[in-house]
Design a protein around this motif. Structure first.
Motif, PDB file in Angstrom:
ATOM      1  N   SER A 428       0.692  -1.204   0.095  1.00 47.84           N
ATOM      2  CA  SER A 428       0.021  -0.077  -0.030  1.00 47.84           C
ATOM      3  C   SER A 428       0.715   1.128  -0.040  1.00 47.84           C
ATOM      4  O   SER A 428       0.475   2.127  -0.806  1.00 47.84           O
ATOM      5  CB  SER A 428      -1.106  -0.114   1.223  1.00 47.84           C
ATOM      6  N   GLY A 429       2.026   1.312   0.667  1.00 45.46           N
ATOM      7  CA  GLY A 429       2.887   2.345   0.918  1.00 45.46           C
ATOM      8  C   GLY A 429       3.702   2.525  -0.527  1.00 45.46           C
ATOM      9  O   GLY A 429       3.766   3.613  -0.999  1.00 45.46           O
ATOM     10  N   GLU A 430       3.938   1.577  -1.076  1.00 50.79           N
ATOM     11  CA  GLU A 430       4.568   1.576  -2.288  1.00 50.79           C
ATOM     12  C   GLU A 430       3.542   2.046  -3.269  1.00 50.79           C
ATOM     13  O   GLU A 430       4.146   3.046  -4.414  1.00 50.79           O
ATOM     14  CB  GLU A 430       4.914   0.187  -2.823  1.00 50.79           C
ATOM     15  N   LEU A 431       2.400   1.837  -3.435  1.00 52.76           N
ATOM     16  CA  LEU A 431       1.250   2.184  -4.249  1.00 52.76           C
ATOM     17  C   LEU A 431       1.096   3.685  -4.253  1.00 52.76           C
ATOM     18  O   LEU A 431       1.144   4.586  -5.368  1.00 52.76           O
ATOM     19  CB  LEU A 431      -0.040   1.365  -4.320  1.00 52.76           C
ATOM     20  N   LYS A 432       1.268   4.221  -2.777  1.00 57.37           N
ATOM     21  CA  LYS A 432       0.797   5.889  -2.603  1.00 57.37           C
ATOM     22  C   LYS A 432       1.971   6.536  -3.068  1.00 57.37           C
ATOM     23  O   LYS A 432       1.924   7.493  -3.392  1.00 57.37           O
ATOM     24  CB  LYS A 432       0.397   5.772  -0.959  1.00 57.37           C
ATOM     25  N   LEU A 433       3.273   5.746  -2.765  1.00 61.78           N
ATOM     26  CA  LEU A 433       4.446   6.656  -2.847  1.00 61.78           C
ATOM     27  C   LEU A 433       4.802   6.827  -4.557  1.00 61.78           C
ATOM     28  O   LEU A 433       4.751   7.894  -4.917  1.00 61.78           O
ATOM     29  CB  LEU A 433       5.583   5.893  -2.568  1.00 61.78           C
ATOM     30  N   PHE A 434       4.738   5.784  -5.382  1.00 61.34           N
ATOM     31  CA  PHE A 434       5.275   5.847  -6.539  1.00 61.34           C
ATOM     32  C   PHE A 434       4.142   6.049  -7.792  1.00 61.34           C
ATOM     33  O   PHE A 434       4.413   6.346  -8.758  1.00 61.34           O
ATOM     34  CB  PHE A 434       5.823   4.488  -6.915  1.00 61.34           C
ATOM     35  N   ILE A 435       3.020   5.854  -7.281  1.00 54.78           N
ATOM     36  CA  ILE A 435       1.981   5.937  -8.331  1.00 54.78           C
ATOM     37  C   ILE A 435       0.807   7.236  -8.126  1.00 54.78           C
ATOM     38  O   ILE A 435       0.539   7.957  -8.744  1.00 54.78           O
ATOM     39  CB  ILE A 435       1.079   4.796  -8.535  1.00 54.78           C
ATOM     40  N   GLU A 436       0.279   7.248  -6.646  1.00 54.75           N
ATOM     41  CA  GLU A 436      -0.335   8.318  -6.046  1.00 54.75           C
ATOM     42  C   GLU A 436       0.181   9.558  -5.906  1.00 54.75           C
ATOM     43  O   GLU A 436      -0.551  10.411  -5.619  1.00 54.75           O
ATOM     44  CB  GLU A 436      -1.274   7.574  -5.139  1.00 54.75           C
ATOM     45  N   TRP A 437       1.565   9.357  -5.472  1.00 50.48           N
ATOM     46  CA  TRP A 437       2.296  10.639  -5.069  1.00 50.48           C
ATOM     47  C   TRP A 437       1.479  11.067  -3.750  1.00 50.48           C
ATOM     48  O   TRP A 437       1.549  12.451  -3.713  1.00 50.48           O
ATOM     49  CB  TRP A 437       2.237  11.518  -6.121  1.00 50.48           C
ATOM     50  N   ASP A 438       0.975  10.262  -2.882  1.00 50.61           N
ATOM     51  CA  ASP A 438       0.357  10.641  -1.593  1.00 50.61           C
ATOM     52  C   ASP A 438       1.433  10.373  -0.519  1.00 50.61           C
ATOM     53  O   ASP A 438       1.562   9.340   0.114  1.00 50.61           O
ATOM     54  CB  ASP A 438      -0.925   9.765  -1.382  1.00 50.61           C
ATOM     55  N   TRP A 439       2.234  11.581  -0.384  1.00 48.94           N
ATOM     56  CA  TRP A 439       3.354  11.474   0.406  1.00 48.94           C
ATOM     57  C   TRP A 439       2.936  11.225   2.108  1.00 48.94           C
ATOM     58  O   TRP A 439       3.879  10.275   2.538  1.00 48.94           O
ATOM     59  CB  TRP A 439       4.257  12.550   0.447  1.00 48.94           C
ATOM     60  N   ALA A 440       1.911  11.815   2.700  1.00 43.00           N
ATOM     61  CA  ALA A 440       1.734  11.568   3.848  1.00 43.00           C
ATOM     62  C   ALA A 440       0.864  10.169   4.061  1.00 43.00           C
ATOM     63  O   ALA A 440       1.503   9.533   5.019  1.00 43.00           O
ATOM     64  CB  ALA A 440       0.607  12.448   4.444  1.00 43.00           C
ATOM     65  N   GLY A 441       0.252   9.679   3.202  1.00 42.40           N
ATOM     66  CA  GLY A 441      -0.284   8.347   3.252  1.00 42.40           C
ATOM     67  C   GLY A 441       0.684   7.325   3.150  1.00 42.40           C
ATOM     68  O   GLY A 441       0.684   6.191   3.915  1.00 42.40           O
ATOM     69  N   ALA A 442       1.724   7.510   2.289  1.00 43.04           N
ATOM     70  CA  ALA A 442       2.722   6.653   1.952  1.00 43.04           C
ATOM     71  C   ALA A 442       3.493   6.476   3.189  1.00 43.04           C
ATOM     72  O   ALA A 442       3.978   5.301   3.518  1.00 43.04           O
ATOM     73  CB  ALA A 442       3.679   6.876   0.991  1.00 43.04           C
ATOM     74  N   GLU A 443       3.816   7.600   3.764  1.00 43.19           N
ATOM     75  CA  GLU A 443       4.606   7.461   5.167  1.00 43.19           C
ATOM     76  C   GLU A 443       3.990   6.553   6.218  1.00 43.19           C
ATOM     77  O   GLU A 443       4.831   5.886   6.838  1.00 43.19           O
ATOM     78  CB  GLU A 443       4.976   8.891   5.609  1.00 43.19           C
ATOM     79  N   ILE A 444       2.597   6.818   6.412  1.00 45.79           N
ATOM     80  CA  ILE A 444       1.818   6.224   7.423  1.00 45.79           C
ATOM     81  C   ILE A 444       1.879   4.701   7.368  1.00 45.79           C
ATOM     82  O   ILE A 444       2.066   3.794   8.002  1.00 45.79           O
ATOM     83  CB  ILE A 444       0.410   6.659   7.310  1.00 45.79           C
ATOM     84  N   GLU A 445       1.602   4.392   5.710  1.00 54.62           N
ATOM     85  CA  GLU A 445       1.846   2.978   5.516  1.00 54.62           C
ATOM     86  C   GLU A 445       3.062   2.212   5.790  1.00 54.62           C
ATOM     87  O   GLU A 445       3.027   1.034   6.340  1.00 54.62           O
ATOM     88  CB  GLU A 445       1.260   2.624   4.098  1.00 54.62           C
ATOM     89  N   LEU A 446       4.091   2.898   5.332  1.00 56.71           N
ATOM     90  CA  LEU A 446       5.558   2.208   5.591  1.00 56.71           C
ATOM     91  C   LEU A 446       5.756   2.160   6.918  1.00 56.71           C
ATOM     92  O   LEU A 446       6.440   1.056   7.414  1.00 56.71           O
ATOM     93  CB  LEU A 446       6.509   3.003   4.541  1.00 56.71           C
ATOM     94  N   LYS A 447       5.614   3.357   7.605  1.00 56.62           N
ATOM     95  CA  LYS A 447       5.846   3.061   9.251  1.00 56.62           C
ATOM     96  C   LYS A 447       5.097   2.082   9.827  1.00 56.62           C
ATOM     97  O   LYS A 447       5.640   1.440  10.727  1.00 56.62           O
ATOM     98  CB  LYS A 447       5.612   4.544   9.811  1.00 56.62           C
ATOM     99  N   ARG A 448       3.887   2.054   9.457  1.00 55.39           N
ATOM    100  CA  ARG A 448       3.151   0.846   9.945  1.00 55.39           C
ATOM    101  C   ARG A 448       3.623  -0.360   9.729  1.00 55.39           C
ATOM    102  O   ARG A 448       3.841  -1.334  10.392  1.00 55.39           O
ATOM    103  CB  ARG A 448       1.599   0.895   9.443  1.00 55.39           C
TER     104      ARG A 448
END
Length: 652
Positions: A428-448
């Motif tokens: 999920s973090g990978e999707l938000k980071l590289f495709i959605e460019w949702d930086w805050a969402g990606a950080e939440i997912e990867l930290k989780r």
């Protein structure tokens, strides 16, 4: 003197190897006595089943049934007191709870007693304690020299008959060697100290015994499960499955693997199937000296392989001992499927995915899909399939948008089934980071994901990428270092660490890391020191490195020759001008972001922005580095670049 333990109205007497109740002997089989003795020696803690089996049957292979019979025997002997003193911990072992009393030593007489092959030798000292006469016994040779002569100096009165003098002398020396040798309790204490200091571990694929090698995926599966469970704690670093799956050979030297992986300990195991039965053994080895720190063995029905995995992981976690958080405890108890066929398909998918070739990735997706068909609630299989789609997009075998359309429902389903699944949060973090460019969402997912599975390197790699893209360089380097620490012999980890150094402007460190990775993995094509040399103004070295990289990536020999001539004639700018010509002449178009880079390098800004817009429309994954990638330096002052950064969410 004999060891004596008392609790309630019971006494254990090691000299007689018996249990007494109010001074009367209670019948107890020898193995049951040994089991009770070990429990009494270790009160107030969980004594695992495998620990008891190893203590009571150190040189035999027995099942849990033998231990169950012993415990039944012990409870019968203790009668009504059994329920109060012996607690069963389901699926783990037993706790002995009682106040233990031991007698004070008698100062007037020193009695040295050792049992040697059924014969008990007793030496008494009536006038003064032996310790008053003898120097401390620290070495075998000096101790033997002290005892034997003292027997003839007339200072001891020994209870023997004259014909037995020779035997007693020999026996006394043997006794001395036995006394200076570490006692079982001392050995256990030493092992416990070593286990408590374990900081890193490699869990090797369990080896199939016999002619059937088809169980290698089962052996890898057991290892993968243990890695997932043991890796859920931050207390030890556990090498990931991708690092150990190469050790599937039946003749693999476990210590050599441990040294190669640079770990403190290695967990090795074996599997032997016979019909519907499976025998599984495991042992934890100290890499430094090859000593065995922990063992486990059991016979089970093959269908109960999940029970075996539970028992091994829980027993080992208790032996280490690990302080498990609530999250880690839940990971330990989690079974992602009860379908053994689906499980083996999932493991085969993991094995294929880690090869990172187009064919292997596509076959891994098929395995994950079949696993899902067998068990539609198998959350790990959904996450596994998503984790194979992403590298297909990175490597250009499918488009970014295709990867997005495939992964979005897979990730959603995995999280719906299990919102504590680290692999699903990573995807999920990978999707938000590289495709959605949702930086805050990606950080939440990867930290989780990292919180749930601290020893998963991919989550650390992705989080490092996010941090460096946001110019949080120190944090990015720390995350990259952590990923490298978890898997130091992975070419991906070495390359990723060098890449983070490069984007953070640490060019000397990037060159050093890339050089070390190349030395270890000369065939790994992604390593290229050229960009770092460029930033240091070392253009000749940069050209050489770039040409070597292009050759590894399959560029035609005539194109490499043309690039070499162009750089000799027109320098660094000439090299890139020729590279642009070669890219434009190719039948298969290069990625939009790479074409934008080539135009930027030769000073054609309008064309560079034209291609950057195409890259934006295609959701080009490399755009996350727009703010920190050095080749974009010539475009940064242009308002169009600022506008693009705003649309990417990299600036407000």
């Amino acid at each position: 003197m004999p060891e004596i333990w008392s609790f309630a109205n019971f006494t254990l007497n090691s000299a007689r190897a018996c249990l007494l109740r109010d001074g009367q002997e209670v019948k107890l089989r020898p193995k049951s006595y040994e089991a009770l003795k070990y429990l009494v020696e270790n009160p107030g803690r969980v004594v695992t089943k495998s620990e008891l089996i190893q203590e009571v049957w150190p040189d035999s292979f027995v099942t849990d049934d033998s231990l169950v019979q012993c415990m039944h025997d012990i409870r019968r002997a203790l009668g009504d007191e059994a329920q109060r003193h012996i607690k069963t911990v389901p699926r783990r072992g037993y706790i002995f709870e009682a106040e233990i009393r031991t007698p004070e030593p008698t100062p007037a007489k020193a009695i040295y007693s050792e049992k040697i092959e059924g014969v008990r030798l007793v030496i008494e000292e009536e006038s003064e304690l032996v310790e008053d006469r003898l120097e401390p016994r620290t070495e075998a040779a000096s101790a033997a020299a002290l005892v034997a002569p003292s027997l003839f100096r007339g200072k001891r009165r020994l209870n023997w008959k004259a014909p037995a003098v020779g035997f007693v002398v020999v026996a006394a020396i043997v006794v001395l060697f036995l006394t200076i040798r570490p006692r079982p309790n001392e050995q256990r204490s030493s092992k416990a100290a070593i286990l408590s200091g374990v900081k890193s571990m490699a869990v090797l694929p369990f080896k199939p015994l016999g002619a059937d090698e088809s169980d290698k995926y089962l052996g890898l599966g057991i290892a993968d499960t243990l890695i997932t469970r043991l890796g859920s704690t931050k207390e030890i670093t556990v090498r990931p499955t991708s690092a150990i799956q190469k050790y599937t050979s039946s003749d693999q030297d476990s210590l050599a693997a441990g040294r190669e992986q640079r770990v403190d300990t290695v967990l090795e195991g074996s599997i032997q199937k016979a019909g519907d039965k499976v025998r599984i053994t495991a042992r934890l080895i100290n890499v430094q000296d090859g000593s065995t720190l922990w063992t486990y063995k059991t016979d089970q029905r093959f269908a109960d392989v999940f029970t075996v995995q539970d028992a091994i992981s829980e027993d080992l976690a208790n032996a280490l001992p690990l302080k498990l958080s609530t999250e880690s405890t839940q990971v330990f108890a989690k079974r992602y499927t009860q379908n053994s066929e689906a499980y083996q398909l999932y493991i085969k998918g993991i094995f294929l995915r880690n090869q990172l070739t187009e064919d292997a990735l596509k076959k891994s997706i098929e395995c994950f899909q079949k696993a899902i068909e067998l068990d539609p609630n198998y959350a790990l299989a959904y996450a596994g399939q998503a984790s194979s789609n992403s590298p297909l997009a990175y490597l250009g075998f499918i488009t970014t948008k295709e990867a997005e359309s495939r992964n979005r429902p897979l990730i959603a389903r995995a999280l719906q089934l299990d919102d504590r699944l680290a692999e699903a949060h990573t995807s999920s973090g990978e999707l938000k980071l590289f495709i959605e460019w949702d930086w805050a969402g990606a950080e939440i997912e990867l930290k989780r994901a990292i919180e749930l599975k601290p020893n998963e390197p991919l989550a650390h790699h992705l989080y490092a990428a996010l941090l460096v893209a946001r110019q949080r360089f120190e944090e990015a380097i720390a995350e990259s270092n952590r990923a490298f620490e978890i898997d130091p012999l992975s070419p991906r980890a070495g390359f990723a660490r060098g890449w983070i150094f490069y984007l953070a402007g640490r060019y000397d460190q990037a060159i050093d890391q890339f050089s070390k990775t190349r030395e270890l993995f000369p065939q790994y094509g992604l390593v290229n020191l050229g960009p770092s040399y460029e930033q240091k103004g070392m253009y000749a070295q940069a050209v050489t490195e770039n040409l070597d990289a292009e050759a590894r990536w399959g560029m035609a020999a005539e194109d490499i020759s043309a690039l070499r001539q162009a750089s000799a004639r027109a320098g660094w700018t000439g090299y890139w001008q020729k590279m642009l010509e070669i890219a434009q002449a190719q039948a298969k178009p290069e990625p939009a972001s790479y074409m934008a880079e080539l135009f930027a390098r030769v000073g054609k800004k309008d064309k560079a922005f034209e291609w950057l817009e195409k890259a934006y429309e295609q959701r080009d994954m490399s755009l996350i580095y727009l703010k920190v990638f050095p080749p974009w330096e010539s475009l940064r002052s242009d308002p169009r670049f600022t506008n693009l950064l705003q649309r990417l969410g990299l600036i407000s």
